[in-house]
Design an enzyme around this catalytic site. Sequence first.
Site, mmCIF file in Angstrom:
data_model
loop_
_atom_site.group_PDB
_atom_site.id
_atom_site.type_symbol
_atom_site.label_atom_id
_atom_site.label_comp_id
_atom_site.label_asym_id
_atom_site.label_seq_id
_atom_site.Cartn_x
_atom_site.Cartn_y
_atom_site.Cartn_z
ATOM 1 C CB SER A 295 -0.953 -0.129 1.295
ATOM 2 O OG SER A 295 -1.451 1.190 1.304
ATOM 3 C CE1 TYR B 223 -5.126 -1.855 5.012
ATOM 4 C CE2 TYR B 223 -4.088 0.152 4.221
ATOM 5 C CZ TYR B 223 -4.412 -1.048 3.977
ATOM 6 O OH TYR B 223 -4.574 -1.256 2.479
#
Length: 288
Positions: free
Chosen positions: A141, A154
């Site tokens: 990510s 996250y």
Amino acid sequence: MTDVSENSRVLLVTGAASGIGAAIAQSAVARGHRVMLSDVDEQAVRARALSLGSRAAGCVLDIRDPAAWVKAFDATQAAFGAVDVLVNNAGITHTGHASDLGPGQHRDILEVNLLGAITGTCTAIERMTAQGRGHIITVCSMTSFLPLPGYATYCGSKHGLRAFHHSVALEERDGPLDFTIIHPPSTRTDMLEQELADPACAISFAEKSYAPEEIAKTVVDAIVSRPVEVVFPPLGGRIQRIAGVFPRLMRWVIPLAEAKGRRQRERIIAPTGRHRSDAARPSDRSTG
């Protein structure tokens, strides 16, 4: 067994029932590869695999379970032969600020996004080293570079995943394996819908989102080109990576991006009539 071309590879893709994982599987099959789709949702992943024809198969895989990884590799070998490419794609999030999440939700994110990928990578290293070839592709990510409000745990899981991936690649540099890590930005999956329902995640809407198929193309291209690391978008991603190095710059830039995201989010939800009370904060298998 279907006819196999010289350039065909055997892939094991995690989180493949939907989102980026499903798009990766579809793109890989279209290019002649053979793909084992895996997911914690057995019914959904087998249905997805069935829709892709004889070059695809599906199996259940809870990536947190070491024994399940062994079974997934065995199932892939039985269906198509030894795994050439592992695509670590599965991931989840629970939306909201860190102080709003419970201990179990923080643990969920870390166990899936970080520990699950670690377990799969270690399983793949053992198998692939023994067979003398292999390629591990980690779908990570852009938040591994640039921390964002509303995504604290996250982001932490993705920072850890990037560090783990590159550390292992260095440890295995004299072996027969290739390592690639790919960093999607905001991607139009069920996870983005989940984020739309939570105002804490407004920053996700500050910039353009990408279709899963765009990320999938890059992943499947990487099977041949074997890049070390890929960011999205090519220029903007590099700028974000640089910004993430300087905490003072982040403290100035991120609030501006968050304000822009709030405005964009309101434009999106205004025609639908969705409100904050609609946010259920479920987890999702898609990554990005």
